[in-house]
Design an enzyme around this catalytic site. Structure first.
Site, PDB file in Angstrom:
ATOM      1  N   SER A 143       0.836  -1.196   0.000  1.00 16.17           N
ATOM      2  CA  SER A 143       0.000   0.000   0.000  1.00 16.17           C
ATOM      3  C   SER A 143       0.879   1.258   0.000  1.00 16.17           C
ATOM      4  O   SER A 143       1.731   1.410  -0.883  1.00 16.17           O
ATOM      5  CB  SER A 143      -0.955  -0.044   1.190  1.00 16.17           C
ATOM      6  OG  SER A 143      -1.963   0.923   1.073  1.00 16.17           O
ATOM      7  N   GLU A 241      -9.957  -4.161  -5.906  1.00 21.80           N
ATOM      8  CA  GLU A 241      -9.311  -2.951  -5.397  1.00 21.80           C
ATOM      9  C   GLU A 241      -9.524  -1.784  -6.334  1.00 21.80           C
ATOM     10  O   GLU A 241      -9.354  -1.913  -7.551  1.00 21.80           O
ATOM     11  CB  GLU A 241      -7.801  -3.157  -5.258  1.00 21.80           C
ATOM     12  CG  GLU A 241      -7.373  -4.111  -4.177  1.00 21.80           C
ATOM     13  CD  GLU A 241      -5.905  -3.929  -3.834  1.00 21.80           C
ATOM     14  OE1 GLU A 241      -5.500  -2.791  -3.546  1.00 21.80           O
ATOM     15  OE2 GLU A 241      -5.178  -4.928  -3.845  1.00 21.80           O
ATOM     16  N   HIS A 271      -7.592  -5.332  -0.861  1.00 21.82           N
ATOM     17  CA  HIS A 271      -6.378  -4.541  -0.646  1.00 21.82           C
ATOM     18  C   HIS A 271      -5.463  -5.203   0.388  1.00 21.82           C
ATOM     19  O   HIS A 271      -5.882  -5.524   1.494  1.00 21.82           O
ATOM     20  CB  HIS A 271      -6.778  -3.142  -0.170  1.00 21.82           C
ATOM     21  CG  HIS A 271      -5.661  -2.171  -0.081  1.00 21.82           C
ATOM     22  ND1 HIS A 271      -4.949  -1.731  -1.179  1.00 21.82           N
ATOM     23  CD2 HIS A 271      -5.117  -1.524   0.986  1.00 21.82           C
ATOM     24  CE1 HIS A 271      -4.037  -0.866  -0.793  1.00 21.82           C
ATOM     25  NE2 HIS A 271      -4.102  -0.728   0.522  1.00 21.82           N
TER      26      HIS A 271
END
Length: 305
Positions: A143, A241, A271
């Protein structure tokens, strides 16, 4: 059943998010996020000051002592820590057979970007100074940490420093403008992250005067000459996502500059699904693939402990 398992994971995440209000202290958010991933791991954990940056070594049994994976956790530059990612780091270390150093870089809003980039670069410099050659160093992150990993590599390349041997990126946030087509096309698929949330996270990471399109922290917008010097990369992203474009567009751009890039869109996954390896067999498979990728690019081991 996989769908039931994913739904259970989503419900756990939503329970945490539902407790947060506008007036919730960031310290409470960080504690809640760490608690979500508070599990025992089968690895030695040792704190270390790495060039002035707090870090932790994660060392499972029979790991390489001559090489290292530098890990940068996710959390929107606002939450997350070595504690929240300890299980993921230990699993990656085991899969690759390589010790991991997890970086507790400075977080916003107390320390807006580029503080996190400066910390990541400082740790990479420290490792080089302490004897870890770039050819025996890999970088990984998820991320925000995935985007941070690329930003740190590009920062060092800009300063004429060597690139690491490889990079393994999970659901990497490579464009803080949230302008990719997937933010609209996959909005109904993503149970957690919508464009407005990503944009708010970006502004929170930057402060009121930060520009989301600055290539220092949006590596999708970095100069092509720098992108061409990136190391081999493996990028993974979940099918469900809104951030799919951050992976696909960045991979395509790097490939166009001659960088060896593999990218994978994992069906039905959310995610950073790799953080839920205790719940999702796909997470274990993905981490195993990341470990193999890193091990292959670090070359043969000189020493096993």
């Amino acid at each position: 059943m996989t769908q039931d398992s994913v739904d259970a994971v989503v419900a756990r995440i939503r329970r945490v998010y539902s407790r947060w209000r506008r007036d919730t202290p960031v310290s409470q958010m960080r504690a809640d996020w760490d608690a979500l991933f508070d599990v025992e791991i089968d690895a030695e954990v040792e704190p270390v000051d790495a060039g002035g940056v707090p870090c932790h070594w994660i060392r499972p049994a029979r790991q390489r002592a001559d090489a290292v994976i530098v890990y940068l956790h996710g959390g929107g530059y606002r939450v997350g820590s070595v504690a929240s990612h300890r299980d993921l780091m230990a699993r990656l270390a085991t899969a690759a057979g390589v010790q991991v150093i997890g970086i507790d870089y400075r977080l916003a809003p107390e320390h807006p970007l580029p503080a996190a980039i400066d910390d990541a670069v400082a740790v990479l410099d420290w490792l080089e100074q302490t004897g870890f050659a770039a050819t025996q160093t890999a970088v990984a992150g998820d991320s925000a940490g995935g985007g941070l990993a690329v930003s740190a590599i590009l920062s060092r390349l800009k300063d004429g420093k060597p690139r690491p041997a490889a990079a393994y990126l999970m659901s990497a946030w490579t464009d803080l403008t949230a302008s990719g087509v997937s933010y609209a096309e996959r909005a109904e698929l993503d149970p957690i992250h919508q464009r407005h949330l990503i944009q708010a996270m970006a502004q929170g990471a930057l402060g009121p005067d930060g520009a989301t399109d600055d290539p220092r922290w949006s590596p999708l917008r970095a100069p092509r000459e720098l992108l061409s010097r990136l190391p081999p990369m493996l990028l993974q992203v979940g099918e469900r996502e809104t951030l799919v474009s951050d992976t696909v567009d960045f991979a395509a751009l790097a490939q166009a500059e001659g960088v060896p890039v593999q990218f994978e869109i994992w069906p039905g996954m959310i995610h950073v699904f790799q953080q839920f390896a205790r719940d999702l067999p796909q997470a274990e498979e993905a981490i195993a693939a990341g470990g193999r990728f890193i091990a292959a690019h670090l070359g043969s081991a000189a020493k096993i402990e």
